[in-house]
Scaffold this active site. Structure first.
Site, PDB file in Angstrom:
ATOM      1  NE  ARG A  92      -4.093  -1.593  -0.099  1.00  0.00           N
ATOM      2  CZ  ARG A  92      -4.588  -2.078  -1.217  1.00  0.00           C
ATOM      3  NH1 ARG A  92      -4.121  -1.697  -2.373  1.00  0.00           N
ATOM      4  NH2 ARG A  92      -5.578  -2.927  -1.193  1.00  0.00           N
ATOM      5  CD  GLU A  95      -2.859   0.801  -4.135  1.00  0.00           C
ATOM      6  OE1 GLU A  95      -3.551   0.245  -5.013  1.00  0.00           O
ATOM      7  OE2 GLU A  95      -3.105   0.746  -2.914  1.00  0.00           O
ATOM      8  CB  SER A 118      18.325  14.193   0.107  1.00  0.00           C
ATOM      9  OG  SER A 118      19.249  13.263   0.643  1.00  0.00           O
TER      10      SER A 118
END
Length: 176
Positions: A92, A95, A118
């Site tokens: 997730r 995603e 960074s």
């Protein structure tokens, strides 16, 4: 490179020491002045324990042995198990980054210019808050230094002169 079997065994020992302390990553972070995610990174051998922090970490996790602390002070081999992406929480997170990543990049470019955030000069925390509906929510903060992309200019050349030897051959002379 760390042997993966040795790394797994070390991580198991480090997590067992944490478990023995009865403290959460956030508790240990509060005691040491580190972020909760950095504490987890240390215990997963994804970050290097600095000498200045070793005493505080040992005080927070008394079961840490001298050998484990010495190991934690060595530069780790930062990597991940590719099977980890199948774990639902990690899936997730990937995603969410894939879904929102392009928009986040656009906002970084709009606010800062052409560059990146960074992941070296970087802080990450996970916090638990109550949402407007009263349900628990996870707040993940990425706090990374902005790094502008640089134009790749050869500043070590004082001047360049191109001599045409023939139609097909040109010579570049660089004076240092």
């Amino acid at each position: 490179m760390e042997d993966s079997g040795a790394r797994v065994a070390a991580v198991q020992q480090l997590m067992a020491a944490k478990s023995k302390s009865g403290k959460s990553f956030s508790d240990i972070g509060a005691e040491t002045g580190l972020t909760n995610v950095y504490v987890a990174q240390l215990l997963r051998r994804q970050a290097q324990l600095k000498a200045d922090t070793a005493a505080e970490l040992r005080a927070a996790i008394p079961a840490l042995t001298d050998e484990l602390v010495e190991l934690m002070m060595q530069p780790p081999f930062r990597s991940y198990n590719p099977d980890m992406v199948h774990e639902p929480a990690i899936y997730r997170l990937n995603e969410a980054i894939m879904h929102f990543g392009e928009s986040i990049k656009d906002i970084i470019n709009e606010d800062f210019g052409d560059g990146i955030m960074s992941a070296i000069d970087f802080y990450c925390t996970v916090d638990k808050v109550k949402g407007a509906d009263g349900k628990d929510r996870a707040v993940i903060t990425f706090d990374g230094k902005y790094l502008p992309h640089t134009e790749q200019v050869c500043n070590f050349f004082r001047c360049s002169i191109i001599f045409s030897i023939s139609d097909n051959l040109k010579v570049l002379v660089c004076i240092y």
